[in-house]
Design an enzyme around this catalytic site. Sequence first.
Site, PDB file in Angstrom:
ATOM      1  N   SER A  50      88.560 -17.572  58.575  1.00 43.19           N
ATOM      2  CA  SER A  50      87.016 -17.159  58.079  1.00 43.19           C
ATOM      3  C   SER A  50      85.961 -17.725  58.991  1.00 43.19           C
ATOM      4  CB  SER A  50      87.182 -18.036  56.983  1.00 43.19           C
ATOM      5  OG  SER A  50      86.035 -17.705  55.925  1.00 43.19           O
ATOM      6  N   ASP A  77      91.053 -20.987  50.965  1.00 42.88           N
ATOM      7  CA  ASP A  77      91.736 -19.565  51.072  1.00 42.88           C
ATOM      8  C   ASP A  77      92.922 -19.615  51.929  1.00 42.88           C
ATOM      9  OD1 ASP A  77      92.660 -17.089  50.427  1.00 42.88           O
ATOM     10  OD2 ASP A  77      91.024 -16.056  51.714  1.00 42.88           O
ATOM     11  N   HIS A  93      87.703 -13.223  56.640  1.00 43.70           N
ATOM     12  CA  HIS A  93      86.668 -13.170  55.863  1.00 43.70           C
ATOM     13  C   HIS A  93      85.459 -12.222  56.525  1.00 43.70           C
ATOM     14  CE1 HIS A  93      87.830 -16.630  53.068  1.00 43.70           C
ATOM     15  NE2 HIS A  93      88.716 -15.716  53.305  1.00 43.70           N
TER      16      HIS A  93
END
Length: 204
Positions: A6, A125, A33
């Site tokens: 991310s 995540d 992401h």
Amino acid sequence: MGIGASAGGLVALEQFLGQIPRNSGFAYVVVQHLDPTQKALLPELLQRVTAMPVREAEQDTRVEPDCVYVIPPNTELTVIDGALKLARPAEPRGLRLPINVLFSSLASEQGERAIAVLLSGMGTDGTLGMQAVKAVGGLTVVQEPESAQFDSMPKSAIAAGCNDIVAPPAELPARIQACVARVRDPDTLGLDDETAPAAGTTPL
């Protein structure tokens, strides 16, 4: 092999992919992401650091060794029966956990052959997905938090016990290769001809 990243993940991905040897035998499925409103430039950026072909994932593409597949914006990516599957996210933006989705699919698809790599990022995540990989005997690999631009995701995975290997991104490929060669016996997946995967399968 699933790779999740991310915030701060581009540098980590470049360092990781840049150290993968030729003919490693693995496929690399990358979930980063992404802003769903922006054109995806990640495949082009990653292609600069590796000789392996880097492609944006497409529906029903068969996973091939020594290739890199990158998630498109505004999708969830899974691997089912050796092929990439794309779906619209079930959750609204801000609540999506696409790394968990990929890792969980690898746990179901590959079992103890699954490898999950978690790099720099904010939030948590990836942790649940790595727990799924861990539960089926797969390999869980985490960027050393001190080397991450954003350390929340790596720290979350480590706190959950999903840290078979912890190292800076550039060191992870060699560590993964060494671990796979050491722990997988001739009856399972290895890195040479004697321990090659069964026909029609690709190590992930």
